[in-house]
Design an enzyme around this catalytic site. Structure first.
Site, PDB file in Angstrom:
ATOM      1  N   ASP A  32       0.821  -1.214   0.000  1.00  0.00           N
ATOM      2  CA  ASP A  32       0.000   0.000   0.000  1.00  0.00           C
ATOM      3  C   ASP A  32       0.856   1.267   0.000  1.00  0.00           C
ATOM      4  O   ASP A  32       2.023   1.248   0.376  1.00  0.00           O
ATOM      5  CB  ASP A  32      -0.872   0.048   1.264  1.00  0.00           C
ATOM      6  CG  ASP A  32      -2.009  -0.948   1.230  1.00  0.00           C
ATOM      7  OD1 ASP A  32      -2.065  -1.783   0.317  1.00  0.00           O
ATOM      8  OD2 ASP A  32      -2.857  -0.885   2.145  1.00  0.00           O
ATOM      9  N   HIS A  79       3.424  -2.276   3.257  1.00  0.00           N
ATOM     10  CA  HIS A  79       3.528  -0.943   2.638  1.00  0.00           C
ATOM     11  C   HIS A  79       4.829  -0.732   1.878  1.00  0.00           C
ATOM     12  O   HIS A  79       5.871  -1.253   2.272  1.00  0.00           O
ATOM     13  CB  HIS A  79       3.413   0.143   3.715  1.00  0.00           C
ATOM     14  CG  HIS A  79       2.074   0.183   4.381  1.00  0.00           C
ATOM     15  ND1 HIS A  79       1.722  -0.683   5.393  1.00  0.00           N
ATOM     16  CD2 HIS A  79       0.991   0.963   4.162  1.00  0.00           C
ATOM     17  CE1 HIS A  79       0.480  -0.433   5.766  1.00  0.00           C
ATOM     18  NE2 HIS A  79       0.003   0.559   5.046  1.00  0.00           N
TER      19      HIS A  79
HETATM   20 ZN   LIG Z   1      -2.644   3.163   3.268  1.00  0.00          ZN
END
Ligand SMILES: [Zn+2]
Ligand SMILES: *[C@@H]1O[C@H](CO)[C@@H](O)[C@H](O)[C@H]1NC(C)=O
Ligand SMILES: *[C@@H]1O[C@H](CO)[C@@H](O)[C@H](O)[C@H]1NC(C)=O
Ligand SMILES: *[C@@H]1O[C@H](CO)[C@@H](O)[C@H](O)[C@H]1NC(C)=O
Ligand SMILES: *[C@@H]1O[C@H](CO)[C@@H](O)[C@H](O)[C@H]1NC(C)=O
Ligand SMILES: *[C@@H]1O[C@H](CO)[C@@H](O)[C@H](O)[C@H]1NC(C)=O
Ligand SMILES: *[C@@H]1O[C@H](CO)[C@@H](O)[C@H](O)[C@H]1NC(C)=O
Ligand SMILES: *[C@@H]1O[C@H](CO)[C@@H](O)[C@H](O)[C@H]1NC(C)=O
Length: 411
Positions: free
Chosen positions: A131, A287
């Site tokens: 992400d 992430h």
């Molecule tokens: Zn996010």
């Protein structure tokens, strides 16, 4: 209101867009992202000006008419009001029994998983996803994925504002074969936004991805903080045809640097996931946010290989198309499809989608780059309860007996 502040220079620039040969724009949803003129050039100094302001929820008054028409043509779930953000970064629903656990609402922030949510993977599959990109840390991740020959096995849930800042980095992920998906424009808690704001957050991120990938229309999105409810799901699917992907394992990599969370402590968390049960498969929250979150993956992948995990994009894990109008980043594109064909290809017919209203609109988006709102880039673990455990994987014959770890909401 078809506003035209920035559409004018676009329309004047060229008669037809210059697009790669694989361009195909005939899906029912692709019509929402057509431009009258040239597609914005990521090398041009004015590239960012073709989109809303960075890190602000796009102003509803500047949204393309076609998007709003589509919004007004779909049926939204009753009894699912806009949520209020609480002081503890949770959400609250005025006058709703059982709050986010109310089946009419089904908020993932409350631990409710809707039957249409993708949250776990087939056994032995690690749904490789990252992400919050593209960021300055992303190229290091992309180099690593290439060096391990898994660059085509990753889904990148990207933030529109970050794409606006780093368009070439997004194109690097795309060019090397990464699957590009949506993580909103400004990373807000989506259930706290109005319907029109939700449309802007999703639509502009789809627009910038479409513009930079030869017209591909994203088919998957991940809600920031996992904050999604039936109203937001209905807009993502009904207006934009996108599937919602949440997660079943939070690495907490986004917390590195706070409250004693370190690269090493997150690597320990990853080790637990990697060496734990293979069924159900894992949809992690990870992430490409900064060098530390990238480092965790780089240092964990060997163990993943040693433990025999298959790594997969979201669409490959579920046997779906990568984009709504293309099977992947290259190769043959999907021929023009009817709404029913798209829905069949995507494996689900959302009950809220109104097939008769999904005909392509001819109106091209235009841009008003004004806005309001804003947020930060981190994730929270849903305060999981015994909610709806229906699994998308159940549709694929995979065990649905997953209960998310009951971690407390932090921060
Ligand atoms: Zn996010
Ligand atoms: C959008 O742009 C038009 C044309 O410049 C302007 O009149 C209008 O006020 C703008 N809308 C918003 C919400 O800023
Ligand atoms: C929640 O938000 C709505 C508007 O979205 C507002 O009318 C209401 O007063 C808010 N409730 C609380 C408890 O803040
Ligand atoms: C997946 O793993 C679960 C848990 O180990 C097991 O019960 C189930 O039978 C497996 N499913 C398949 C399709 O192998
Ligand atoms: C990223 O982390 C690695 C490993 O800790 C380090 O060697 C490298 O210098 C870092 N890069 C940046 C840009 O901080
Ligand atoms: C990457 O994806 C391809 C195509 O789906 C698959 O054949 C391959 O096994 C995957 N690689 C790994 C390491 O899982
Ligand atoms: C979805 O609905 C369309 C009609 O809108 C239908 O033709 C199609 O078969 C349905 N697909 C599935 C998977 O139910
Ligand atoms: C769970 O799935 C079953 C079978 O598809 C369905 O009958 C049931 O209504 C679903 N439950 C919820 C809460 O959505």
């Amino acid at each position: 209101m078809l506003l035209s502040l920035l559409a004018l220079p676009l329309a004047a620039a060229a008669a037809t867009p210059t697009l790669p040969a694989f361009q195909h724009r005939d899906s029912p949803f692709a019509a929402l992202f057509k431009r009258d003129g040239a597609v914005p050039d990521p090398n041009a100094p004015d590239f960012a000006s073709h989109y809303p302001a960075n890190w602000k929820t796009p102003d509803p008054s500047g949204l393309p008419k076609a998007w709003l028409d589509k919004l007004h043509s779909i049926q939204l779930p009753a009894n699912n009001p806009v949520a209020n953000k609480t002081s503890s970064s949770g959400t609250a629903y005025d006058g709703i029994n059982n709050q986010g656990n109310n089946p009419d609402v089904c908020s993932f922030t409350f631990g409710c998983i809707a039957p249409t949510d993708y949250f776990e993977a087939p056994n032995s599959t690690w749904l490789l996803n990252f992400d919050d990109g593209p960021t300055e840390a992303s190229p290091r991740l992309y180099d690593f994925l290439r060096s391990e020959q898994i660059e085509k096995n990753a889904t990148h849930f990207m933030i529109g504002s970050n794409i606006q800042s780093y368009p070439k980095t997004m194109q690097e992920a795309f060019a090397q074969g990464g699957h590009i998906a949506v993580h909103t424009w400004a990373h807000p808690m989506m259930t706290t936004l109005s319907n029109e704001q939700v449309v802007g957050e999703l639509g502009w991120t789809m627009q910038i991805i479409s513009d930079l990938t030869g017209g591909r229309i994203p088919a998957f999105w991940r809600p920031p903080y996992g904050d999604v409810d039936n109203r937001v799901r209905a807009i993502a699917k009904g207006v934009f045809g996108m599937e919602t992907v949440v997660w079943n394992k939070d690495t907490n990599d986004w917390k590195i640097g706070t409250g004693g969370t370190t690269v090493d402590s997150v690597k320990d968390v990853m080790r637990g996931f990697i060496t734990g049960p293979k069924g159900p498969g894992i949809v992690p929250l990870e992430h490409e946010l900064n060098n530390d979150t990238v480092q965790v993956f780089l240092d964990s992948y060997q163990l993943m290989k040693d433990n025999g995990w298959a790594v997969s994009t979201a669409p490959d894990a579920y046997g779906l198309l990568w984009y709504q109008n293309a099977k992947g980043n290259d190769g043959p594109v999907v021929a023009a499809m009817s709404v029913g064909e798209v829905q069949t290809a995507m494996g689900t017919n959302a009950s809220w989608a109104n097939p008769t209203s999904a005909a392509p609109s001819s109106a091209a988006p235009s841009v008003n780059a004004t806005s309001a709102g804003g947020s930060s880039a981190s994730e929270k673990t849903p305060n999981t309860q015994q909610g709806n455990k229906n699994s998308s994987a159940a549709r694929l014959g995979v065990s649905a007996a997953l209960i998310l770890p009951a971690l407390a909401l932090v921060l």
